[in-house]
Design an enzyme around this catalytic site. Structure first.
Site, PDB file in Angstrom:
ATOM      1  N   LYS B  45     -37.119  21.570   7.808  1.00 62.50           N
ATOM      2  CA  LYS B  45     -35.859  21.832   7.108  1.00 62.50           C
ATOM      3  C   LYS B  45     -35.679  20.825   5.972  1.00 62.50           C
ATOM      4  O   LYS B  45     -35.975  19.635   6.129  1.00 62.50           O
ATOM      5  CB  LYS B  45     -34.720  21.681   8.134  1.00 62.50           C
ATOM      6  CG  LYS B  45     -33.337  21.844   7.565  1.00 62.50           C
ATOM      7  CD  LYS B  45     -32.867  23.282   7.646  1.00 62.50           C
ATOM      8  CE  LYS B  45     -31.475  23.428   7.035  1.00 62.50           C
ATOM      9  NZ  LYS B  45     -31.513  24.121   5.737  1.00 62.50           N
ATOM     10  N   ASN B 128     -38.704  19.755  -2.871  1.00 61.72           N
ATOM     11  CA  ASN B 128     -37.864  20.939  -3.070  1.00 61.72           C
ATOM     12  C   ASN B 128     -37.006  20.750  -4.311  1.00 61.72           C
ATOM     13  O   ASN B 128     -35.944  20.143  -4.246  1.00 61.72           O
ATOM     14  CB  ASN B 128     -37.008  21.153  -1.815  1.00 61.72           C
ATOM     15  CG  ASN B 128     -36.103  22.369  -1.911  1.00 61.72           C
ATOM     16  OD1 ASN B 128     -36.011  23.005  -2.969  1.00 61.72           O
ATOM     17  ND2 ASN B 128     -35.429  22.690  -0.836  1.00 61.72           N
ATOM     18  N   CYS B 131     -33.764  24.574  -4.529  1.00 61.84           N
ATOM     19  CA  CYS B 131     -32.701  25.141  -3.696  1.00 61.84           C
ATOM     20  C   CYS B 131     -31.604  25.696  -4.590  1.00 61.84           C
ATOM     21  O   CYS B 131     -31.019  24.951  -5.377  1.00 61.84           O
ATOM     22  CB  CYS B 131     -32.108  24.105  -2.749  1.00 61.84           C
ATOM     23  SG  CYS B 131     -30.733  24.797  -1.791  1.00 61.84           S
ATOM     24  N   LYS B 166     -42.254  22.541  -4.807  1.00 65.69           N
ATOM     25  CA  LYS B 166     -41.781  23.909  -4.534  1.00 65.69           C
ATOM     26  C   LYS B 166     -40.881  24.393  -5.657  1.00 65.69           C
ATOM     27  O   LYS B 166     -39.861  23.776  -5.957  1.00 65.69           O
ATOM     28  CB  LYS B 166     -41.026  23.957  -3.196  1.00 65.69           C
ATOM     29  CG  LYS B 166     -40.631  25.376  -2.794  1.00 65.69           C
ATOM     30  CD  LYS B 166     -40.180  25.444  -1.348  1.00 65.69           C
ATOM     31  CE  LYS B 166     -39.817  26.849  -0.933  1.00 65.69           C
ATOM     32  NZ  LYS B 166     -39.399  26.920   0.469  1.00 65.69           N
ATOM     33  N   GLY B 245     -41.081  36.610   1.310  1.00 62.18           N
ATOM     34  CA  GLY B 245     -41.084  37.933   1.925  1.00 62.18           C
ATOM     35  C   GLY B 245     -42.292  38.267   2.774  1.00 62.18           C
ATOM     36  O   GLY B 245     -42.440  39.407   3.218  1.00 62.18           O
TER      37      GLY B 245
END
Lengths: 242, 305
Positions: B45, B128, B131, B166, B245
């Site tokens: 996470k 990250n 977000c 990312k 996906g």
């Protein structure tokens, strides 16, 4: 938690908006009243969470309120339909130390969700007072089911069209005892405002996964953030930041 | 016998399947359901320096063939993750993980990265900068070449571990941002994070999400992710962790043919908690069906000839 296929064996409308669904499948993961299941619906990505109203080894009863396209579709499914379920989710009620005359307060779709708890407590010789609260007479369901297990049933409607005119807060006058409640968040918040109550409150929430991974349904509590799905859905009174 | 091994920045994975950050917690919920050592690895996470509650609820909505979330990086803060979550994880997972590093400033990214860099359990840092649900951070760094390069270089300077950056799909040109990260020292690129989206409730006539917007994930975004992996593969030399996906073994293979060395699985874990286990178990049979004996040989395979 289990993932398994259930077969819908009965789909009965109880009111214009609430259906009782009986399903056959492996219920071994369900251990305590107040747990919930996640139902996968054809054409919907997210599962839908429903409280377990009653269960046996191989049958499961849910009360589903038609609320949107997902629940609408579920309530129109014919017997024989197979559904993929996650079962045994959530903590459920703690029933280790229950006073002799517990008070159960259900509101709307939360009424059915209290049934297995009532049954469990009646089986253990408790004198269960069940206050079933609805908006109007047309919304009333499950009164006979609660009566059949010898609960002391009191019906409240907001407009007085059946039973007493009143709501969940009026039910608190029935008995000053341990409270178990399930219903809309506004009802639970109002009940929780009574600080002296020894209460267990079962919350509803818009969930993603239902098993603690996505953090979608988090609430703020006195003990920090808690996931309704995995840390609840039952929380003690006095800890939730409403 | 088929070979599912791949190598991501020098670390070997038994298979390319990596549960995506934000869909797998710190691993413990899934470890109760199956032996998560079957995974290639997983990305924890998203973690910030301080604890975060995230955004107000409702923060989950449904899309056609997918879901929206506006969780907003709820996490207990990097110190609690290292002190409490990692020791519990060590009991159930023997492999190195991807530590997902989040922040609201370059300094915060650096501080979180330094702490994760000191952890033996961490194999890779996943930066990250994508977000979509936080303001003044997150995606803000991933939408321009300059800021993406700045935070990449700053974090690269404080870690010995491979750095995976990312990226967000919510940009005009993901290729230029990927190249900027590569030039700034990124060891790999992961893409895509979620696609900025929204829903409106017809009864209330208000947005479903309290945050108004959220990130769309699930099968709906797979073709979009596949296209972006394809474009980035053509432009960079470093490996790609492709995600968006992915729900089946066939999706894994398709993502690798597009250019992914490893493949993330996100929203599928939330709908089906056994999704990754199933994908990994079915992978050898699906490889055989398509005549693949060595999985790493197909990386970028759709680009050749």
């Amino acid at each position: 938690m289990n993932q398994s296929t259930f077969t819908l064996i009965q789909n009965t409308p109880l009111t214009a908006s609430v259906h009782e669904l009986k399903l056959r499948g492996d219920c071994s993961a369900i251990t305590v009243p107040g747990q919930f299941v996640q139902v996968s619906l054809p054409g919907k990505f997210l599962r839908r969470p429903f409280s377990v109203c009653d269960w046996t080894e191989d049958t499961l009863t849910l009360c589903v309120q038609r609320n949107g396209s997902g629940t609408e579709a579920l309530c129109s499914l014919p017997a024989g339909t197979e559904l993929d379920l996650l079962t045994g989710l959530g903590n459920g009620y703690s029933t280790r130390h229950v006073t002799p005359i517990p008070l159960l307060v259900g509101g709307g779709s939360g009424v059915g969700a209290l049934y297995s708890l009532a049954k469990h407590l009646c089986d253990r010789g408790k004198v269960v007072t069940a206050a079933l609260c609805f908006r109007t007479a047309a919304d009333v369901y499950y009164v006979n089911q609660f009566k059949a297990i010898d609960a002391q049933v009191y019906v409240y409607t907001e407009d007085g069209s059946m039973g007493e005119q009143g709501n969940a807060l009026d039910a608190l006058e029935l008995t000053h005892s341990q409270l178990f409640a399930c219903g809309p968040l506004g009802m639970l918040a109002a009940l929780d405002a009574n600080e002296e109550l020894d209460a267990q409150l079962s919350l509803e929430a818009r969930m993603g996964c239902g098993f603690g991974a996505c953090m979608g349904c988090t609430i703020e509590t006195a003990d920090g953030p808690r996931r309704v799905c995995a840390d609840g859905p039952v929380f003690p009174g006095g800890v939730i930041t409403w | 016998m088929v070979n599912t091994n791949v190598t991501l920045c020098g670390l070997e994975l038994a298979n390319p399947v990596i549960p995506a950050s934000g869909t797998f917690g710190y691993g413990l919920e899934f470890a109760k359901l199956y032996d998560i050592n079957c995974l290639g690895s997983f990305s924890c996470k998203g973690t910030t320096l301080e604890p975060r509650f995230g955004n107000p609820t409702p923060r989950i909505a449904e899309g056609n063939a997918g879901m929206l979330n506006s969780v907003g990086l709820q996490n207990p803060g990097v110190d609690a993750v290292i002190a409490e979550e990692f020791p519990k994880l060590a009991q159930v997972f023997r492999k190195p993980i991807l530590a997902n590093v989040c922040g609201f400033s370059v300094e915060e990214y650096v501080a979180v990265a330094r702490k994760f860099d000191a952890c033996d359990q961490v194999g890779w840092l996943e930066l990250n900068i994508s977000c979509p649900n936080v303001h003044g951070g997150g995606m803000g760094f991933g939408t321009s070449c300059d800021s993406a390069a700045e935070v990449t270089a700053a974090v690269k300077a404080v870690t010995k571990k491979p750095l995976i950056v990312k990226l967000t799909p919510n940009v005009t040109d993901i290729v230029s941002i990927a190249k900027a990260c590569e030039e700034a020292g990124a060891d790999a690129i992961s893409l895509i994070n979620t696609v900025l989206a929204m829903r409106i409730d017809l009864k209330t006539r208000k947005p479903v999400l309290r945050n108004i917007t959220g990130g769309l994930s699930g099968p709906a975004v797979f073709p979009l992710a596949l296209r972006m992996v394809w474009q980035v593969y053509e432009a960079v030399q470093i490996p790609i962790l492709g995600l968006g996906g992915v729900s089946t073994s066939e999706d894994v293979i398709e993502m690798m043919l597009s250019g992914a060395t490893a493949v993330g699985v996100g929203a599928a874990n939330l709908r089906d908690p056994f999704a990754c286990k199933r994908i990994i178990e079915q992978l050898p049979a699906v490889m055989e069906r398509y005549g693949i004996t060595d999985l790493k040989s197909i990386i970028g395979g759709a680009h050749h000839g």
